[in-house]
Scaffold this active site. Structure first.
Site, short mmCIF file in Angstrom:
data_model
loop_
_atom_site.label_atom_id
_atom_site.label_comp_id
_atom_site.label_asym_id
_atom_site.label_seq_id
_atom_site.Cartn_x
_atom_site.Cartn_y
_atom_site.Cartn_z
N GLU A 116 0.97 -1.36 -0.12
CA GLU A 116 0.05 -0.04 -0.20
C GLU A 116 0.75 1.22 -0.13
O GLU A 116 0.57 2.17 0.78
CB GLU A 116 -1.00 -0.19 1.22
CG GLU A 116 -1.96 -1.10 1.30
CD GLU A 116 -2.61 -1.36 2.41
OE1 GLU A 116 -2.68 -0.39 3.24
OE2 GLU A 116 -3.39 -2.30 2.62
N ASN B 177 2.06 -5.31 -3.04
CA ASN B 177 0.72 -5.63 -2.76
C ASN B 177 -0.18 -4.28 -2.46
O ASN B 177 0.19 -3.60 -1.81
CB ASN B 177 0.63 -6.52 -1.49
CG ASN B 177 -0.54 -7.22 -1.05
OD1 ASN B 177 -1.30 -7.69 -2.11
ND2 ASN B 177 -1.04 -7.26 0.15
N HIS C 195 -10.56 -6.11 -1.59
CA HIS C 195 -11.66 -6.06 -0.63
C HIS C 195 -12.79 -5.53 -1.08
O HIS C 195 -12.75 -4.17 -1.44
CB HIS C 195 -11.03 -5.17 0.70
CG HIS C 195 -9.79 -5.92 1.30
ND1 HIS C 195 -10.07 -6.91 2.08
CD2 HIS C 195 -8.42 -5.58 1.20
CE1 HIS C 195 -8.91 -7.39 2.76
NE2 HIS C 195 -7.75 -6.63 2.18
N GLU D 8 -6.28 -10.93 -1.20
CA GLU D 8 -6.88 -10.80 0.15
C GLU D 8 -8.32 -10.57 -0.20
O GLU D 8 -9.19 -9.65 0.31
CB GLU D 8 -6.32 -9.42 0.68
CG GLU D 8 -4.92 -9.32 1.23
CD GLU D 8 -4.37 -8.11 1.88
OE1 GLU D 8 -5.39 -7.32 2.34
OE2 GLU D 8 -3.32 -8.11 1.75
N ASP E 147 -12.25 -10.38 -0.26
CA ASP E 147 -13.19 -10.83 0.86
C ASP E 147 -14.63 -9.78 0.24
O ASP E 147 -14.37 -8.93 -0.67
CB ASP E 147 -13.23 -10.48 2.27
CG ASP E 147 -12.69 -8.93 2.73
OD1 ASP E 147 -12.57 -8.10 1.56
OD2 ASP E 147 -12.09 -9.04 3.71
O1 9MR Z 1 -7.20 -7.98 8.81
C1 9MR Z 1 -6.24 -7.17 9.67
C2 9MR Z 1 -6.85 -6.50 10.70
O2 9MR Z 1 -6.93 -7.75 11.92
C3 9MR Z 1 -6.12 -5.65 11.22
O3 9MR Z 1 -6.54 -4.85 12.51
C4 9MR Z 1 -5.70 -4.43 10.28
C5 9MR Z 1 -4.78 -3.43 10.72
O4 9MR Z 1 -4.58 -2.38 9.83
O5 9MR Z 1 -5.03 -5.03 9.01
C6 9MR Z 1 -5.86 -6.09 8.43
O6 9MR Z 1 -5.40 -6.50 7.25
C7 9MR Z 1 -5.15 -5.77 6.22
C8 9MR Z 1 -3.75 -6.19 5.46
O7 9MR Z 1 -2.84 -6.57 6.34
C9 9MR Z 1 -3.35 -5.17 4.49
N1 9MR Z 1 -4.39 -5.12 3.52
C10 9MR Z 1 -5.76 -4.64 4.00
C11 9MR Z 1 -6.23 -5.60 5.23
C12 9MR Z 1 -7.49 -5.31 5.75
O8 9MR Z 1 -7.33 -3.88 6.34
#
Ligand code: 9MR
Length: 376
Positions: free
Chosen positions: A182, A224, A260, A291, A293
């Site tokens: 990101e 990513n 997402h 990722e 969903d």
């Molecule tokens: O799913 C993850 C969540 O449990 C955490 O609180 C969050 C913190 O920023 O990160 C989420 O995972 C992210 C991933 O690492 C990167 N892409 C976006 C995902 C969803 O926010």
């Protein structure tokens, strides 16, 4: 002979015959109890047919999910469904800076190790997530007053230590790394974060070079990001940055499309998805759905409607289908598999039910649709 005495005579004859049989043969022993067939793929027996994992293996595609360390260690059903349905995992949080690096000189691998060890036991590949990001950073890092050189050293040390740890402890287990996550914002430019502010644009290339130098395996190195599967200025910004890396011989192997989605905002068409994946193929890069969903705005009863579930199933299968069709896409991963553990309700008020199993591990229409897609 009366009817009564005839019946009595016949009963007597049959009793004598049966007694004769018994006296001539040894008593029959009950057959030995057979082991029940294994109910899951916990590494001990043949997997059941027609799970996502079996079908994905047949097609030679990595079919994975994000995994949280806590339920994996404490919830047998979670672990059982995970090993039965998936051949690949991504630690959801355990490999991020905050859990992994409580101080500059200290690394705590326990939670991440538990996920990688589980993957090793169950013959699943692992996507290391993530070596550089702007979220989930420890306070000692964000509050430090670092010079450019100091921060580069901290970053390179982190990348080397983490990669070396996994290559030494679990050789061959981590097949992909999300090296940088990101770095681009919606408008297409660089995100202003600690790395960008202190090191500048170059931090991305520095991270990839450090990862390449650290690895002795053929683990693939990925950039990513989210919001890049449907085209637009962010997708273009990522493409531009990645093209620049390729031009400058920065060791990058692929781009992860996080994906997402929400049923209320729609999903990219097949054509757009194919174009977005295709332009990376022209650069000689792989792509992966990393990722996926599909969250749903829930009604007052907190339940998704049938129509929403079928729309969700359509989005899941559209992404899988496009990945199967694209020459350079070898990997499809969801961001979790049971609604019992999902980041969505914490982050999006009133939305949820984003995954392919419900909170009770019952498969949803998206699960059945993915099975059909893999079969066909
Ligand atoms: O799913 C993850 C969540 O449990 C955490 O609180 C969050 C913190 O920023 O990160 C989420 O995972 C992210 C991933 O690492 C990167 N892409 C976006 C995902 C969803 O926010």
């Amino acid at each position: 002979m009366t009817y009564r005495s005839l019946v009595g005579f016949l009963l007597l004859v049959s009793a004598l015959l049966l007694a004769g049989c018994d006296s001539n043969e040894s008593p029959t022993l009950p057959p030995e109890e057979e082991e029940p067939p294994p109910s899951d793929t916990t590494g001990t027996g043949d997997p059941p047919s027609d799970t996502l994992r079996v079908l994905a293996d047949e097609r030679g595609i990595e079919f994975g999910t994000a995994v949280a360390a806590d339920p994996l260690m404490t919830n047998d059903t979670y672990a059982e469904v995970l090993a039965r349905e998936f051949n690949a995992v991504t630690p959801e949080n355990a490999m991020k800076w905050s859990p992994l690096r409580p101080s500059r000189d200290e690394f705590t691998f326990a939670d991440a190790d538990s996920i990688v060890a589980f993957a090793a036991r169950h013959d699943m590949s692992v996507r290391g997530h993530t070596l550089v990001w702007h979220r989930q950073l420890p306070n000692w890092l964000t509050e430090g007053d670092w010079s450019r050189e100091e921060l580069i050293t901290i970053l390179e040390t982190h990348i080397q230590t983490v990669i070396n740890h996994y290559e030494e402890e679990y050789p061959g287990q981590i097949t992909k790394w999300d090296v940088v996550n990101e770095a681009i914002v919606d408008g297409g430019g660089r995100r202003n974060n600690i790395w960008q502010e202190t090191i500048g644009d170059e931090y991305v290339a520095i991270a990839f070079r450090a990862a390449e130098e650290a690895t002795d395996s053929d683990a693939k190195l990925y950039y990513n990001d989210y919001g890049i599967a449907g085209g637009g200025s962010k997708a273009d910004g990522v493409y531009e940055m990645v093209s620049g890396l390729v031009e400058n011989d920065v060791p990058i192997d692929g781009v992860g499309f996080q994906s997402h989605l929400s049923t209320q905002y729609g999903a990219p068409s097949d054509q757009v998805l194919a174009d977005e994946m295709g332009r990376y193929e022209e650069l000689g890069l792989n792509v992966a759905i990393t990722e996926l969903d599909v969250r749903i705005p829930l009604g007052d009863d907190g339940e998704p409607s049938e129509e929403q579930l079928s729309q969700q199933a359509d989005y899941y299968t559209r992404f899988l289908n496009n990945c199967l069709f694209a020459e350079n896409c070898t990997e499809f991963r969801a961001w979790g598999f049971t609604d019992a553990y999902s980041w969505v309700p914490d982050e999006f008020d009133g939305e949820g039910a984003a995954l392919i199993f419900d909170e009770n591990y019952e498969p949803k229409p998206a699960y059945d649709a993915l099975i059909e897609t893999l079969k066909n």
